[in-house]
Each structure stands twice: as structure tokens, then as C-alpha cells.
Design a protein around this motif. Structure first.
Motif, PDB file in Angstrom:
ATOM      1  N   LEU A   8      -0.375   1.543  10.577  1.00  0.00           N
ATOM      2  CA  LEU A   8       0.413   1.788   9.367  1.00  0.00           C
ATOM      3  C   LEU A   8      -0.291   2.771   8.437  1.00  0.00           C
ATOM      4  O   LEU A   8      -1.502   2.658   8.203  1.00  0.00           O
ATOM      5  N   PRO A   9       0.455   3.728   7.883  1.00  0.00           N
ATOM      6  CA  PRO A   9      -0.149   4.750   7.021  1.00  0.00           C
ATOM      7  C   PRO A   9      -0.271   4.307   5.572  1.00  0.00           C
ATOM      8  O   PRO A   9       0.077   5.047   4.649  1.00  0.00           O
ATOM      9  N   PHE A  10      -0.773   3.098   5.372  1.00  0.00           N
ATOM     10  CA  PHE A  10      -0.895   2.533   4.023  1.00  0.00           C
ATOM     11  C   PHE A  10      -2.301   1.984   3.839  1.00  0.00           C
ATOM     12  O   PHE A  10      -2.984   1.628   4.809  1.00  0.00           O
ATOM     13  N   GLY A  11      -2.696   1.878   2.582  1.00  0.00           N
ATOM     14  CA  GLY A  11      -4.006   1.349   2.276  1.00  0.00           C
ATOM     15  C   GLY A  11      -4.055  -0.167   2.354  1.00  0.00           C
ATOM     16  O   GLY A  11      -3.027  -0.845   2.486  1.00  0.00           O
ATOM     17  N   PHE A  40      -1.338  -7.891   8.028  1.00  0.00           N
ATOM     18  CA  PHE A  40      -2.315  -8.651   7.229  1.00  0.00           C
ATOM     19  C   PHE A  40      -3.136  -7.706   6.365  1.00  0.00           C
ATOM     20  O   PHE A  40      -3.368  -7.960   5.175  1.00  0.00           O
ATOM     21  N   ARG A  41      -3.567  -6.605   6.954  1.00  0.00           N
ATOM     22  CA  ARG A  41      -4.422  -5.649   6.242  1.00  0.00           C
ATOM     23  C   ARG A  41      -3.742  -5.078   4.999  1.00  0.00           C
ATOM     24  O   ARG A  41      -4.371  -4.950   3.935  1.00  0.00           O
ATOM     25  N   VAL A  42      -2.465  -4.714   5.111  1.00  0.00           N
ATOM     26  CA  VAL A  42      -1.796  -4.021   4.010  1.00  0.00           C
ATOM     27  C   VAL A  42      -1.199  -4.976   2.975  1.00  0.00           C
ATOM     28  O   VAL A  42      -0.655  -4.521   1.966  1.00  0.00           O
ATOM     29  N   THR A  43      -1.307  -6.285   3.199  1.00  0.00           N
ATOM     30  CA  THR A  43      -0.734  -7.261   2.273  1.00  0.00           C
ATOM     31  C   THR A  43      -1.788  -7.754   1.290  1.00  0.00           C
ATOM     32  O   THR A  43      -2.928  -8.035   1.661  1.00  0.00           O
ATOM     33  N   GLU A  84       8.090  -6.186  -7.428  1.00  0.00           N
ATOM     34  CA  GLU A  84       7.242  -6.314  -6.249  1.00  0.00           C
ATOM     35  C   GLU A  84       7.451  -5.131  -5.300  1.00  0.00           C
ATOM     36  O   GLU A  84       8.502  -4.489  -5.290  1.00  0.00           O
ATOM     37  N   LEU A  85       6.435  -4.889  -4.484  1.00  0.00           N
ATOM     38  CA  LEU A  85       6.502  -3.864  -3.456  1.00  0.00           C
ATOM     39  C   LEU A  85       6.528  -4.555  -2.095  1.00  0.00           C
ATOM     40  O   LEU A  85       5.611  -5.303  -1.754  1.00  0.00           O
ATOM     41  N   VAL A  86       7.586  -4.309  -1.334  1.00  0.00           N
ATOM     42  CA  VAL A  86       7.792  -4.979  -0.052  1.00  0.00           C
ATOM     43  C   VAL A  86       7.840  -3.939   1.059  1.00  0.00           C
ATOM     44  O   VAL A  86       8.502  -2.900   0.931  1.00  0.00           O
ATOM     45  N   LEU A  87       7.145  -4.208   2.143  1.00  0.00           N
ATOM     46  CA  LEU A  87       7.185  -3.351   3.323  1.00  0.00           C
ATOM     47  C   LEU A  87       8.107  -3.980   4.353  1.00  0.00           C
ATOM     48  O   LEU A  87       7.876  -5.100   4.799  1.00  0.00           O
ATOM     49  N   ASP A  88       9.149  -3.255   4.724  1.00  0.00           N
ATOM     50  CA  ASP A  88      10.090  -3.694   5.753  1.00  0.00           C
ATOM     51  C   ASP A  88       9.812  -2.865   7.002  1.00  0.00           C
ATOM     52  O   ASP A  88      10.147  -1.682   7.064  1.00  0.00           O
ATOM     53  N   ARG A 148      22.344   6.810   4.446  1.00  0.00           N
ATOM     54  CA  ARG A 148      23.109   5.656   3.959  1.00  0.00           C
ATOM     55  C   ARG A 148      22.558   5.109   2.651  1.00  0.00           C
ATOM     56  O   ARG A 148      23.309   4.563   1.843  1.00  0.00           O
ATOM     57  N   GLN A 149      21.262   5.224   2.438  1.00  0.00           N
ATOM     58  CA  GLN A 149      20.640   4.666   1.243  1.00  0.00           C
ATOM     59  C   GLN A 149      20.253   5.749   0.233  1.00  0.00           C
ATOM     60  O   GLN A 149      19.425   5.508  -0.642  1.00  0.00           O
ATOM     61  N   ALA A 150      20.872   6.916   0.348  1.00  0.00           N
ATOM     62  CA  ALA A 150      20.507   8.053  -0.506  1.00  0.00           C
ATOM     63  C   ALA A 150      20.656   7.745  -1.987  1.00  0.00           C
ATOM     64  O   ALA A 150      19.920   8.283  -2.821  1.00  0.00           O
ATOM     65  N   SER A 151      21.583   6.884  -2.337  1.00  0.00           N
ATOM     66  CA  SER A 151      21.821   6.572  -3.756  1.00  0.00           C
ATOM     67  C   SER A 151      21.065   5.332  -4.220  1.00  0.00           C
ATOM     68  O   SER A 151      21.268   4.870  -5.348  1.00  0.00           O
ATOM     69  N   ASN A 152      20.187   4.795  -3.372  1.00  0.00           N
ATOM     70  CA  ASN A 152      19.453   3.574  -3.699  1.00  0.00           C
ATOM     71  C   ASN A 152      18.013   3.931  -4.048  1.00  0.00           C
ATOM     72  O   ASN A 152      17.190   4.173  -3.157  1.00  0.00           O
ATOM     73  N   PRO A 153      17.654   3.963  -5.322  1.00  0.00           N
ATOM     74  CA  PRO A 153      16.299   4.394  -5.712  1.00  0.00           C
ATOM     75  C   PRO A 153      15.206   3.387  -5.362  1.00  0.00           C
ATOM     76  O   PRO A 153      14.020   3.711  -5.445  1.00  0.00           O
ATOM     77  N   ARG A 154      15.589   2.171  -4.976  1.00  0.00           N
ATOM     78  CA  ARG A 154      14.581   1.151  -4.678  1.00  0.00           C
ATOM     79  C   ARG A 154      14.257   1.067  -3.188  1.00  0.00           C
ATOM     80  O   ARG A 154      13.507   0.169  -2.777  1.00  0.00           O
ATOM     81  N   VAL A 155      14.814   1.973  -2.379  1.00  0.00           N
ATOM     82  CA  VAL A 155      14.499   2.000  -0.946  1.00  0.00           C
ATOM     83  C   VAL A 155      13.996   3.389  -0.575  1.00  0.00           C
ATOM     84  O   VAL A 155      14.674   4.385  -0.823  1.00  0.00           O
ATOM     85  N   GLU A 156      12.793   3.455  -0.009  1.00  0.00           N
ATOM     86  CA  GLU A 156      12.264   4.725   0.488  1.00  0.00           C
ATOM     87  C   GLU A 156      11.885   4.564   1.958  1.00  0.00           C
ATOM     88  O   GLU A 156      11.391   3.520   2.376  1.00  0.00           O
ATOM     89  N   PHE A 157      12.140   5.599   2.736  1.00  0.00           N
ATOM     90  CA  PHE A 157      11.917   5.547   4.178  1.00  0.00           C
ATOM     91  C   PHE A 157      10.647   6.296   4.564  1.00  0.00           C
ATOM     92  O   PHE A 157      10.353   7.372   4.043  1.00  0.00           O
ATOM     93  N   VAL A 158       9.921   5.706   5.516  1.00  0.00           N
ATOM     94  CA  VAL A 158       8.696   6.302   6.040  1.00  0.00           C
ATOM     95  C   VAL A 158       8.695   6.097   7.559  1.00  0.00           C
ATOM     96  O   VAL A 158       8.911   4.978   8.027  1.00  0.00           O
ATOM     97  N   GLN A 159       8.465   7.170   8.301  1.00  0.00           N
ATOM     98  CA  GLN A 159       8.315   7.013   9.738  1.00  0.00           C
ATOM     99  C   GLN A 159       6.897   6.537  10.012  1.00  0.00           C
ATOM    100  O   GLN A 159       5.923   7.164   9.563  1.00  0.00           O
ATOM    101  N   ALA A 160       6.759   5.437  10.730  1.00  0.00           N
ATOM    102  CA  ALA A 160       5.433   4.842  10.899  1.00  0.00           C
ATOM    103  C   ALA A 160       5.361   4.017  12.168  1.00  0.00           C
ATOM    104  O   ALA A 160       6.352   3.422  12.609  1.00  0.00           O
ATOM    105  N   ASP A 161       4.175   3.972  12.736  1.00  0.00           N
ATOM    106  CA  ASP A 161       3.851   3.123  13.875  1.00  0.00           C
ATOM    107  C   ASP A 161       3.335   1.794  13.321  1.00  0.00           C
ATOM    108  O   ASP A 161       2.381   1.772  12.539  1.00  0.00           O
ATOM    109  N   ALA A 162       3.943   0.699  13.723  1.00  0.00           N
ATOM    110  CA  ALA A 162       3.563  -0.612  13.185  1.00  0.00           C
ATOM    111  C   ALA A 162       2.134  -1.000  13.512  1.00  0.00           C
ATOM    112  O   ALA A 162       1.534  -1.826  12.811  1.00  0.00           O
ATOM    113  N   THR A 163       1.553  -0.400  14.551  1.00  0.00           N
ATOM    114  CA  THR A 163       0.181  -0.738  14.915  1.00  0.00           C
ATOM    115  C   THR A 163      -0.850   0.160  14.225  1.00  0.00           C
ATOM    116  O   THR A 163      -2.053  -0.068  14.357  1.00  0.00           O
TER     117      THR A 163
END
Length: 250
Positions: free
Chosen positions: A109-112, A139-142, A53-57, A92-107
């Protein structure tokens, strides 16, 4: 030292979190007397992330919650408005391939549309100047059938617990922050924002307005914190589209 106020100007909030990013996780543990670990476990269980699954935190900070979600097999996009938090998190998460960081405004979001199986935000919604707009973006990105999980400070329903908790916020938290934090004023904002945040039923109503169904919440630690969850309908329509359709005539 930077302290945001309840106008929640985005640049002030981001700057404040930039300043506390290095010791943010430690301070959370200190100020919550270790309860933050239990809240994180409860949130991860509520999200119920599954392999693939793909999860947005959102408001992921340094990625502590993101790593807990990823440990269940999901791929997590850890989004945060603070460049400082992102920098610490990536290290801190450099060795974790399942976590990627994105700078984003919650209002904004730079996602489809319909990209994520689940969206979650922990202790961040109250820091957003337009929380209802953020909920609409979640709601839009889910994907249809996907879920939203919010973990946030709330209003203890029992008067005695509420009085004791607010006493801690007013007297105990500032003292601890002055002793343990490099930016004690930032934690004064934390106290103010908690007391100004609406109750559990109000937030649940916001989720329904945003279009979520099967909305429910449960209290943690006597209601000091609450977990909210809602699901995106399979026949997904945004709230604005729904309102427009209601005005149409056949």
C-alpha cells in the motif's frame, strides 16, 4: 475474454476486473439476488464510520461501498488494483468530495504507517495472491485503536445450506453469468475462488496472527458471507516486531 485462475497472478486478476468493470455492480446484484445491498449495509454498520475519520476501502472497485461509508461523514480513500475499476469509479463518484480513488496493490500500500482510522475490504481479500501480506499492510496503515472490517464469501456451517449454495455456484451462477455478463469466464473464477477460500475460523486466525485483537466474526445469509472485525492494539506492534522482541533476553 480474460479469466484468472487460482494462482491469482496480479496482472491476470487486474485484467479480468478491467473487463467487467462497467457492469460489475449490476452483475453483483443479479448473482446475489439483491443480497449485496444488505451485505453493504451490514458492513458499513460494522465499520461505524464517523464524521472526520479517514477510512481506507481496499479492493473498492467502482466505489459503491466507499460511497456508503462516505455518506456517514467519513473521508474514504477507495483503493483498487484494477485501472478499469478506478476509471469507472471516478466517473460515478465525480461529484462526491468525500471519496478519492487510488490505484494500489493491497500487499504494498502506498500509504504511511498509522494513517487510517479504519480499513475495510469487501469481497476482495480472496483475490489477493498473498492475503496474509495484505493483512499485515492493513495493520501497518491503521492507527492504534483503529479497526479492520472484512466482508467476504465464506463457508455456510449448515450442511444443507452448504450443499445448496455449492450447487448454485456449480450450476446456477454459470448459467446466469452466461445470460447476463459479457465475460462469463470471469464468474467461473468467482465460483472457484469462493470454494477454495478458507473457513471463518481460519480467517479469524489470520487476523490474530497479523496482530489484531478482539477478533470476531458473524455470519450473514446463513454463512454464505461473513463479517470479520479486529482492532489494532493501542500499544501497537507489528507481528514481526513482536516475534523479534520475544527472542530478546534482558
Amino acid at each position: 475474454m480474460n479469466k484468472a485462475d487460482l494462482t491469482k497472478r496480479p496482472h491476470e486478476v487486474a485484467s479480468m476486473f478491467d473487463e467487467v468493470s462497467t457492469h460489475y455492480d449490476r452483475m453483483n446484484t443479479v448473482l446475489s439476488a439483491g443480497s449485496d445491498h444488505l451485505w453493504r449495509i451490514a458492513t458499513t454498520r460494522a465499520i461505524d464510520p464517523r464524521p472526520g475519520e479517514l477510512v481506507l476501502d481496499v479492493a473498492a472497485g467502482t466505489g459503491t461501498s466507499s460511497a456508503a461509508i462516505a455518506a456517514r461523514g467519513a473521508h474514504v480513500v477507495a483503493a483498487d488494483f484494477s485501472a478499469g475499476m478506478i476509471e469507472v469509479g471516478r466517473a460515478r463518484q465525480a461529484s462526491n468530495p468525500r471519496v478519492e480513488f487510488v490505484q494500489a496493490d493491497a500487499t504494498e500500500l502506498p500509504f504511511g504507517d498509522d494513517e487510517f482510522d479504519a480499513v475495510t475490504i469487501s469481497f476482495g481479500l480472496r483475490n489477493i495472491v498473498q492475503p496474509k501480506k495484505a493483512l499485515a499492510e492493513f495493520f501497518r496503515v491503521t492507527k492504534p485503536g483503529g479497526r479492520l472490517v472484512i466482508c467476504e464469501f465464506s463457508t455456510p456451517p449448515a450442511a444443507a445450506v452448504r450443499a445448496a449454495y455449492y450447487g448454485y455456484l456449480r450450476l446456477g451462477m454459470p448459467l446466469v453469468a452466461r445470460l447476463a455478463s459479457s465475460n462469463a469466464p470471469a464468474y467461473e473464477y468467482l465460483m472457484d475462488s469462493i470454494r477454495a477460500w478458507p473457513s471463518q475460523p481460519t480467517l479469524a486466525g489470520w487476523l490474530r496472527e497479523a496482530g489484531y485483537e478482539r477478533v470476531a466474526y458473524r455470519n450473514l445469509t446463513a454463512g454464505i458471507v461473513a463479517l470479520h472485525r479486529g482492532f489494532v492494539p493501542l500499544g501497537k506492534q507489528g507481528p514481526l516486531a513482536t516475534a523479534a522482541d520475544a527472542g530478546k533476553t534482558s
